[in-house]
Design a protein around this motif. Structure first.
Motif, mmCIF file in Angstrom:
data_model
loop_
_atom_site.group_PDB
_atom_site.id
_atom_site.type_symbol
_atom_site.label_atom_id
_atom_site.label_comp_id
_atom_site.label_asym_id
_atom_site.label_seq_id
_atom_site.Cartn_x
_atom_site.Cartn_y
_atom_site.Cartn_z
ATOM 1 N N ALA A 100 28.764 75.815 57.326
ATOM 2 C CA ALA A 100 28.147 74.576 57.810
ATOM 3 C C ALA A 100 26.836 74.876 58.535
ATOM 4 O O ALA A 100 26.680 75.909 59.168
ATOM 5 C CB ALA A 100 29.095 73.843 58.750
ATOM 6 N N GLU A 101 25.912 73.955 58.409
ATOM 7 C CA GLU A 101 24.672 74.002 59.189
ATOM 8 C C GLU A 101 24.913 73.125 60.416
ATOM 9 O O GLU A 101 25.092 71.915 60.290
ATOM 10 C CB GLU A 101 23.503 73.461 58.377
ATOM 11 C CG GLU A 101 22.203 73.462 59.131
ATOM 12 C CD GLU A 101 21.059 72.842 58.343
ATOM 13 O OE1 GLU A 101 20.050 72.478 58.976
ATOM 14 O OE2 GLU A 101 21.181 72.691 57.118
ATOM 15 N N VAL A 102 24.931 73.746 61.600
ATOM 16 C CA VAL A 102 25.283 73.025 62.820
ATOM 17 C C VAL A 102 24.099 73.024 63.778
ATOM 18 O O VAL A 102 23.560 74.076 64.114
ATOM 19 C CB VAL A 102 26.521 73.650 63.505
ATOM 20 C CG1 VAL A 102 26.916 72.841 64.721
ATOM 21 C CG2 VAL A 102 27.687 73.755 62.528
ATOM 22 N N ILE A 103 23.706 71.840 64.204
ATOM 23 C CA ILE A 103 22.602 71.669 65.143
ATOM 24 C C ILE A 103 23.167 71.067 66.422
ATOM 25 O O ILE A 103 23.886 70.063 66.380
ATOM 26 C CB ILE A 103 21.525 70.735 64.560
ATOM 27 C CG1 ILE A 103 20.969 71.340 63.264
ATOM 28 C CG2 ILE A 103 20.415 70.474 65.569
ATOM 29 C CD1 ILE A 103 20.156 70.371 62.445
ATOM 30 N N VAL A 104 22.858 71.688 67.562
ATOM 31 C CA VAL A 104 23.318 71.190 68.862
ATOM 32 C C VAL A 104 22.117 70.635 69.616
ATOM 33 O O VAL A 104 21.116 71.325 69.807
ATOM 34 C CB VAL A 104 23.988 72.316 69.688
ATOM 35 C CG1 VAL A 104 24.406 71.806 71.054
ATOM 36 C CG2 VAL A 104 25.172 72.898 68.932
ATOM 37 N N LYS A 105 22.205 69.389 70.027
ATOM 38 C CA LYS A 105 21.158 68.729 70.807
ATOM 39 C C LYS A 105 21.759 68.224 72.114
ATOM 40 O O LYS A 105 22.794 67.558 72.098
ATOM 41 C CB LYS A 105 20.566 67.539 70.038
ATOM 42 C CG LYS A 105 19.830 67.927 68.780
ATOM 43 C CD LYS A 105 18.557 68.638 69.125
ATOM 44 C CE LYS A 105 17.748 68.940 67.886
ATOM 45 N NZ LYS A 105 16.512 69.613 68.192
ATOM 46 N N PRO A 106 21.140 68.544 73.240
ATOM 47 C CA PRO A 106 21.660 68.050 74.518
ATOM 48 C C PRO A 106 21.488 66.536 74.630
ATOM 49 O O PRO A 106 20.577 65.959 74.036
ATOM 50 C CB PRO A 106 20.815 68.782 75.556
ATOM 51 C CG PRO A 106 19.549 69.130 74.852
ATOM 52 C CD PRO A 106 19.933 69.335 73.409
ATOM 53 N N ILE B 247 25.573 67.867 66.624
ATOM 54 C CA ILE B 247 26.423 67.684 67.800
ATOM 55 C C ILE B 247 25.524 67.243 68.950
ATOM 56 O O ILE B 247 24.612 67.971 69.343
ATOM 57 C CB ILE B 247 27.160 68.985 68.159
ATOM 58 C CG1 ILE B 247 28.044 69.417 66.989
ATOM 59 C CG2 ILE B 247 27.973 68.799 69.432
ATOM 60 C CD1 ILE B 247 28.552 70.821 67.094
ATOM 61 N N ALA B 248 25.758 66.054 69.455
ATOM 62 C CA ALA B 248 25.005 65.516 70.594
ATOM 63 C C ALA B 248 26.036 64.965 71.574
ATOM 64 O O ALA B 248 26.556 63.870 71.389
ATOM 65 C CB ALA B 248 24.039 64.426 70.134
ATOM 66 N N ILE B 249 26.350 65.762 72.577
ATOM 67 C CA ILE B 249 27.399 65.387 73.529
ATOM 68 C C ILE B 249 26.847 65.441 74.951
ATOM 69 O O ILE B 249 26.025 66.306 75.263
ATOM 70 C CB ILE B 249 28.637 66.307 73.376
ATOM 71 C CG1 ILE B 249 29.788 65.833 74.255
ATOM 72 C CG2 ILE B 249 28.283 67.753 73.614
ATOM 73 C CD1 ILE B 249 31.097 66.552 73.977
ATOM 74 N N GLU C 65 26.642 73.648 76.908
ATOM 75 C CA GLU C 65 27.884 74.425 76.853
ATOM 76 C C GLU C 65 28.946 73.704 76.025
ATOM 77 O O GLU C 65 29.629 74.324 75.196
ATOM 78 C CB GLU C 65 28.419 74.694 78.259
ATOM 79 C CG GLU C 65 27.576 75.642 79.070
ATOM 80 C CD GLU C 65 27.960 75.686 80.541
ATOM 81 O OE1 GLU C 65 27.737 76.743 81.148
ATOM 82 O OE2 GLU C 65 28.470 74.676 81.076
ATOM 83 N N ALA C 66 29.085 72.408 76.221
ATOM 84 C CA ALA C 66 30.060 71.628 75.455
ATOM 85 C C ALA C 66 29.686 71.615 73.978
ATOM 86 O O ALA C 66 30.542 71.803 73.109
ATOM 87 C CB ALA C 66 30.143 70.199 76.002
#
Length: 51
Positions: A34-40, A5-7, A18-19
């Motif tokens: 699921a393997e979930v990665i968040v990147k700003p 996730i890159a939003i 936060e998003a």
């Protein structure tokens, strides 16, 4: 399943992190394993320094 996730921020309401974390929560509700990665992410405006 792997999800990245890159939003960008949602101006005036949520930072990029936060998003991304809100989206992550939704993905994990639908697919708990699921393997979930968040990147700003930033487009050069507000939030760029944080990203």
């Amino acid at each position: 399943m792997k999800v990245v996730i890159a939003i960008d921020s949602l101006k005036g309401s949520l930072s990029s992190i936060e998003a991304g974390m809100a989206i992550r929560e939704g993905v994990l509700r639908a697919k708990p394993d699921a393997e979930v990665i968040v990147k700003p992410l930033a487009d050069g405006g507000e939030g760029t320094t944080d990203a």
